[in-house]
Design an enzyme around this catalytic site. Structure first.
Site, PDB file in Angstrom:
ATOM      1  NE  ARG A   8      -0.573  -0.367   4.871  1.00  0.00           N
ATOM      2  CZ  ARG A   8      -1.209  -0.111   5.949  1.00  0.00           C
ATOM      3  NH1 ARG A   8      -2.524   0.601   6.181  1.00  0.00           N
ATOM      4  NH2 ARG A   8      -0.674  -0.294   7.288  1.00  0.00           N
ATOM      5  NE  ARG A  56       5.867   4.842   4.885  1.00  0.00           N
ATOM      6  CZ  ARG A  56       6.033   3.789   5.333  1.00  0.00           C
ATOM      7  NH1 ARG A  56       5.719   3.427   6.609  1.00  0.00           N
ATOM      8  NH2 ARG A  56       6.459   2.846   4.544  1.00  0.00           N
ATOM      9  CG  ASP A  60       7.917  -7.400   6.739  1.00  0.00           C
ATOM     10  OD1 ASP A  60       7.955  -8.515   7.162  1.00  0.00           O
ATOM     11  OD2 ASP A  60       7.103  -6.713   6.420  1.00  0.00           O
TER      12      ASP A  60
END
Length: 527
Positions: A114, A196, A272
């Site tokens: 996403r 981000r 991850d």
């Protein structure tokens, strides 16, 4: 063997991108960066437009990293761009592929399910990737919707900037764009996209992905990319890939010591979710300790307590072993036929263990340095472990008494080294006052042994022990108001958290003990 990624062409194409009245004007140049690696590493695709987006919040400090003024992000061109509704000419949107271990189990192929990298900015401090989280489905969404919700976006936005203000290595959050578009989680919520920022979002799992497929050329290409762009000192080593592993070990050790010292719980430390640069990454079911519990589990989905507060350093070391296993082919000596002898394999494993070993030493050093500073102590003697009994007794006291972690350290700064005349604010955090008195006597004796000056010590302690952290109930209050499109609390809380060590007389309630209802809050992997 994990399956290959779903071709991007099999996805439902996003609606046509909205063309704003003008292009967003950027003060930086863009670079290909990760996009130069080739399409085995990512899929190029456009974000899915966020319907009727609106600005929720902007982080001024993060905007400054890109040379942007906060008010620019409220312009329609930026709102449309950071909501994924418009792709400007300077963007190169892509989603990366990686794999990983989740809750200690190999999960196979994962990837940016996403999140879509919009571009890489060239800045005076180095490259900064601009990534949109919640920007729609990608080939790596694994049956998910590719969206983020307002709740989780506000939490990540606030905590990213709070951690940066605390001096803890982290990805950053530039802005949140909201929408009334419905998204189903446990209930129906509204969608949002958080922008981000990071030098890179490369994780341990990126290396695991290519190692699992025995794609050694791609593995080497990725390692070279990280070394040449971010860790050039590793190239100076005779064994640059072992140096990369060693650097990751040291950076991760430092990060774990900082997490533990401030009482931060990540909640989902899968491989991850571990940054190759030692950054805090992927804020989901995180939390800061309120009442101290060494075994606190902040993630409601973590039924076995794998990622409990006390387990974070050991889990990080376990994750580093996974990274070492992935990188091992890069220094495994092979014959002309491509095979490796048992002796070569053993030598490669020994070399990996040697590269990992600095984690233990570095973590211990960083841990004691953090807590020596938190306690306002100077180093006496040659060994930090001289103070281990004092620390051990303190942790036992905090744990059994469930004292508020942040308030304890803040109030400890102001006690007297001579007597208990100024103990009340910290002493009142303990039900067993006699137990506090006994430990405080040890601490005062330690302060007197180094002839500590109370005023100087207090100043030093207040500079490392924050008054304000993002407690869950503070985030929840901001989220509840934001659901009614009142984003003022997001802005106020961000401003307070940007100065975590300062006295802020108008913000005292942000530093108070949590209300009773806060104990009922739960965060999970959907957060």
């Amino acid at each position: 063997m994990p399956t290959e990624p779903t071709p991007a062409s099999s996805l439902t194409p996003p609606a046509a991108n909205t063309k704003p009245a003008s292009e967003p004007q950027i003060p930086f140049e863009v670079a290909a960066g990760f996009g130069d690696l080739g399409e085995r590493f990512f899929t190029r695709l456009r974000p899915t437009p966020l319907p009727s987006p609106y600005l929720v919040g902007v982080a001024p400090a993060a905007a400054q990293l890109l040379g942007l003024r906060p008010e620019q992000l409220g312009e329609r061109a930026f709102v449309e761009t950071l909501a994924g509704s418009h792709v400007p000419d300077w963007a190169d949107p892509l989603a990366t592929v990686y794999s990983g271990h989740q809750f200690g189990v190999w999960a196979g192929q994962l990837g940016d399910g996403r999140a879509i990298r919009l571009a890489e900015a060239k800045t005076a401090s180095g490259p900064i990737e601009i990534q949109l989280k919640g920007a729609g489905m990608t080939p790596y969404s694994r049956m998910a919707d590719g969206r983020a919700v307002l709740r989780s976006s506000i939490r990540e936005f606030l905590c990213s900037e709070a951690m940066a203000a605390l001096g803890i290595p982290t990805t950053r959050a530039l802005a949140i764009m909201g929408s009334d578009a419905p998204v189903r989680r446990e209930t129906i919520e509204t969608a949002a996209v958080v922008t981000r920022l990071s030098p890179t979002f490369i994780r341990f799992g990126h290396f695991e992905h290519f190692a699992a497929r025995d794609q050694v050329d791609e593995l080497r290409q990725l390692a070279d990319f990280v070394i040449d762009r971010f860790l050039p000192q590793c190239r100076e080593s005779g064994q640059p890939y072992l140096a990369l592993l060693r650097e990751a070990s040291v950076r991760t050790a430092d990060l774990m010591a900082q997490w533990q010292a401030v009482g931060f719980c990540h909640g989902v430390m899968n491989t991850d979710n571990m940054s190759i640069l030692g950054l805090t990454i992927d804020y989901g079911p995180f939390g800061f300790l309120d009442a101290f519990d060494a075994n606190h589990i902040c993630n409601h989905s973590d039924t076995q307590g794998r990622y409990a507060y006390s387990q974070q350093p050991q889990v990080a070391f376990w994750n580093l072993h996974c990274l070492a296993q992935a990188l091992l082919p890069l220094w495994l000596e092979r014959g002309d036929d491509g095979s490796a002898t048992e002796a070569a394999k053993e030598a490669a494993v020994d070399a990996a263990h040697e590269a990992l070993e600095p984690f233990r030493t570095r973590y211990a050093e960083a841990f004691f340095a953090q807590y020596r500073n938190k306690l306002g102590l100077r180093k006496l003697g040659a060994d930090d472990k001289d103070d281990e009994p004092l620390l051990t007794d303190l942790f036992k006291l905090l744990h059994t008494q469930r004292a508020d972690y942040t308030l304890f350290w803040r109030n400890l700064a102001r006690i007297s080294s001579a007597d208990g005349s100024r103990d009340a604010p910290v002493r009142d955090l303990f039900m067993d006052r006699a137990a506090w008195d006994a430990w405080a006597d040890q601490y005062r004796a330690r302060l007197r042994a180094e002839q500590s000056d109370d005023a100087a010590r207090a100043t030093a302690m207040l500079a490392v022990n924050p008054k304000y952290v993002l407690r869950n109930h503070l985030a929840e209050t901001a989220i509840r108001q934001a659901r009614d499109k009142d984003f003022s609390e997001v802005e106020r809380l961000l401003a307070v958290l940007s100065r975590p060590f300062d006295e802020q007389p108008d913000a005292e309630h942000y530093a108070a003990l949590p209300p009773d209802w806060a104990s009922g809050l739960e965060v999970s992997c959907s957060s």
